[in-house]
Design a protein around this motif. Structure first.
Motif, PDB file in Angstrom:
ATOM      1  N   SER A 185     -11.795 -32.838   8.625  1.00  0.00           N
ATOM      2  CA  SER A 185     -10.796 -33.807   8.794  1.00  0.00           C
ATOM      3  C   SER A 185     -10.824 -34.739   9.814  1.00  0.00           C
ATOM      4  O   SER A 185     -11.118 -34.299  10.763  1.00  0.00           O
ATOM      5  N   PHE A 229      -7.816 -36.068  10.634  1.00  0.00           N
ATOM      6  CA  PHE A 229      -6.664 -36.230  10.636  1.00  0.00           C
ATOM      7  C   PHE A 229      -6.330 -36.287  12.342  1.00  0.00           C
ATOM      8  O   PHE A 229      -6.707 -35.789  12.987  1.00  0.00           O
ATOM      9  N   ALA A 243      -5.480 -28.537  10.770  1.00  0.00           N
ATOM     10  CA  ALA A 243      -6.280 -29.314   9.698  1.00  0.00           C
ATOM     11  C   ALA A 243      -7.668 -28.791   9.459  1.00  0.00           C
ATOM     12  O   ALA A 243      -8.205 -28.157  10.532  1.00  0.00           O
ATOM     13  N   LYS A 293      -5.711 -30.122  15.911  1.00  0.00           N
ATOM     14  CA  LYS A 293      -5.854 -31.415  15.857  1.00  0.00           C
ATOM     15  C   LYS A 293      -4.834 -31.914  16.714  1.00  0.00           C
ATOM     16  O   LYS A 293      -3.659 -32.044  17.037  1.00  0.00           O
ATOM     17  N   GLY A 313      -6.183 -26.948  -0.123  1.00  0.00           N
ATOM     18  CA  GLY A 313      -6.394 -28.100   0.006  1.00  0.00           C
ATOM     19  C   GLY A 313      -5.487 -29.198  -0.520  1.00  0.00           C
ATOM     20  O   GLY A 313      -5.202 -30.514  -0.898  1.00  0.00           O
ATOM     21  N   ARG A 314      -4.187 -28.695  -0.802  1.00  0.00           N
ATOM     22  CA  ARG A 314      -2.970 -29.220  -0.975  1.00  0.00           C
ATOM     23  C   ARG A 314      -2.027 -30.091  -0.059  1.00  0.00           C
ATOM     24  O   ARG A 314      -1.143 -30.606  -0.113  1.00  0.00           O
ATOM     25  N   LEU A 315      -2.738 -29.612   1.238  1.00  0.00           N
ATOM     26  CA  LEU A 315      -1.897 -30.123   2.449  1.00  0.00           C
ATOM     27  C   LEU A 315      -3.077 -30.948   3.209  1.00  0.00           C
ATOM     28  O   LEU A 315      -4.068 -30.405   3.410  1.00  0.00           O
ATOM     29  N   ASP A 316      -2.819 -32.139   3.726  1.00  0.00           N
ATOM     30  CA  ASP A 316      -3.861 -32.640   4.910  1.00  0.00           C
ATOM     31  C   ASP A 316      -3.681 -31.879   6.112  1.00  0.00           C
ATOM     32  O   ASP A 316      -4.661 -31.616   7.056  1.00  0.00           O
ATOM     33  N   ALA A 317      -2.521 -31.351   6.501  1.00  0.00           N
ATOM     34  CA  ALA A 317      -2.282 -30.579   7.976  1.00  0.00           C
ATOM     35  C   ALA A 317      -0.979 -29.725   7.750  1.00  0.00           C
ATOM     36  O   ALA A 317      -0.096 -29.951   6.843  1.00  0.00           O
ATOM     37  N   LEU A 350      -2.610 -25.055   2.455  1.00  0.00           N
ATOM     38  CA  LEU A 350      -3.481 -25.737   3.269  1.00  0.00           C
ATOM     39  C   LEU A 350      -5.016 -25.523   3.001  1.00  0.00           C
ATOM     40  O   LEU A 350      -5.925 -26.263   2.765  1.00  0.00           O
ATOM     41  N   LEU A 410       2.083 -33.319   4.532  1.00  0.00           N
ATOM     42  CA  LEU A 410       2.267 -32.401   5.849  1.00  0.00           C
ATOM     43  C   LEU A 410       3.182 -31.223   5.195  1.00  0.00           C
ATOM     44  O   LEU A 410       4.084 -31.187   4.665  1.00  0.00           O
ATOM     45  N   LYS A 433       0.228 -39.037   4.665  1.00  0.00           N
ATOM     46  CA  LYS A 433      -0.328 -37.782   4.813  1.00  0.00           C
ATOM     47  C   LYS A 433       0.706 -36.934   3.999  1.00  0.00           C
ATOM     48  O   LYS A 433       1.987 -37.194   4.030  1.00  0.00           O
TER      49      LYS A 433
END
Length: 248
Positions: free
Chosen positions: A121, A123, A117, A197, A170-174, A167, A133, A131
């Protein structure tokens, strides 16, 4: 003279038959070609990567005449069973479901799954609910998310590269992926603002070459060759080309 000519002709025919008898077995090996640093196609169209180097080393040790070809990940097992190639060297995890469709060699490396991530973040793998993912489709990472990421939105991608693109955008958190693939991406310009993470969520993912069910001969040749390249240092040299630590 005629008898002598016949003897010479017979000798050449015998030599030809012997040559055929000792000709190296031709083997086609499929890989994805979109999973760096394990398999990818470079700017010149060459298929390269850890999987590819290991496959070539195994072929040399087993005295097989091998050709490497690419195949989309989603269709790689059906293509093997349709005899488009004879083996798969594409960082394929040994799973019970896959063992119903193919046979596996001994593992040639051990993988782990770990989240990546943004560095900024907060996360945590312990807080997945809510989230967004990502993971590659038809992988154990995707399966792990579907089984364990309750309450999260899961996006599955046709290639790992497309997961990284989302990712980075910015379209995914992780994303959850193989640790060693993530390791290589984090060292790239695209991955410089991201980090691992938490600890790996799965530690004992065995990676092997797949062959068609019942192809015991090829499987045994590859297993014997793996022992050779582990013993003579070839495996170690290939490992060090890609990673500063052992992944076996």
């Amino acid at each position: 003279m005629r008898f002598k000519s016949l003897l010479i002709a017979a000798a050449f025919a015998t030599a030809g038959l012997c040559g055929q008898a000792f000709a190296a077995q031709k083997v086609r090996i499929g890989t994805e070609g979109a999973y760096p640093p394990f398999n990818q196609v470079d700017s010149k169209g060459n298929i390269t990567g850890f999987d590819v180097d290991i496959a070539k080393a195994l072929c040399a040790a087993a005295k097989l005449d091998c050709t490497i070809v690419t195949q989309d990940w989603d269709g790689i097992i059906p293509a093997l069973n349709a005899r488009k190639f004879d083996a798969i060297a594409a960082s394929m995890s040994i799973t019970e479901a896959r063992k119903k469709a193919v046979d596996f060699t001994d593992p040639y490396y051990t993988n782990k799954l770990q989240f990546v991530a943004p560095k900024t973040s907060t996360f945590s793998p312990d807080q997945l609910k809510g989230k967004v993912l990502g993971a590659q489709r038809a992988t154990i990472a995707g399966t792990w998310l579907e089984q364990h990421a309750k309450g999260a939105q899961i996006k599955l991608y046709d290639t790992q590269e497309n997961a990284y693109l989302d990712l980075a955008a910015g379209r995914l958190d992780a994303i959850l992926a193989d640790k060693f693939v993530n390791y290589a991406w984090l060292k790239s310009d695209a991955g410089k603002d991201f980090e691992f993470k938490g600890k790996p969520v799965f530690n004992n993912d065995k990676i092997a070459i797949a062959v068609r069910k019942g192809d015991t001969s090829l499987r045994e040749k590859l297993n014997a060759a793996l022992k050779v390249i582990l013993a003579d240092g070839t495996y170690k040299k290939i490992n060090e080309k890609y990673f500063p630590f052992s992944i076996y």
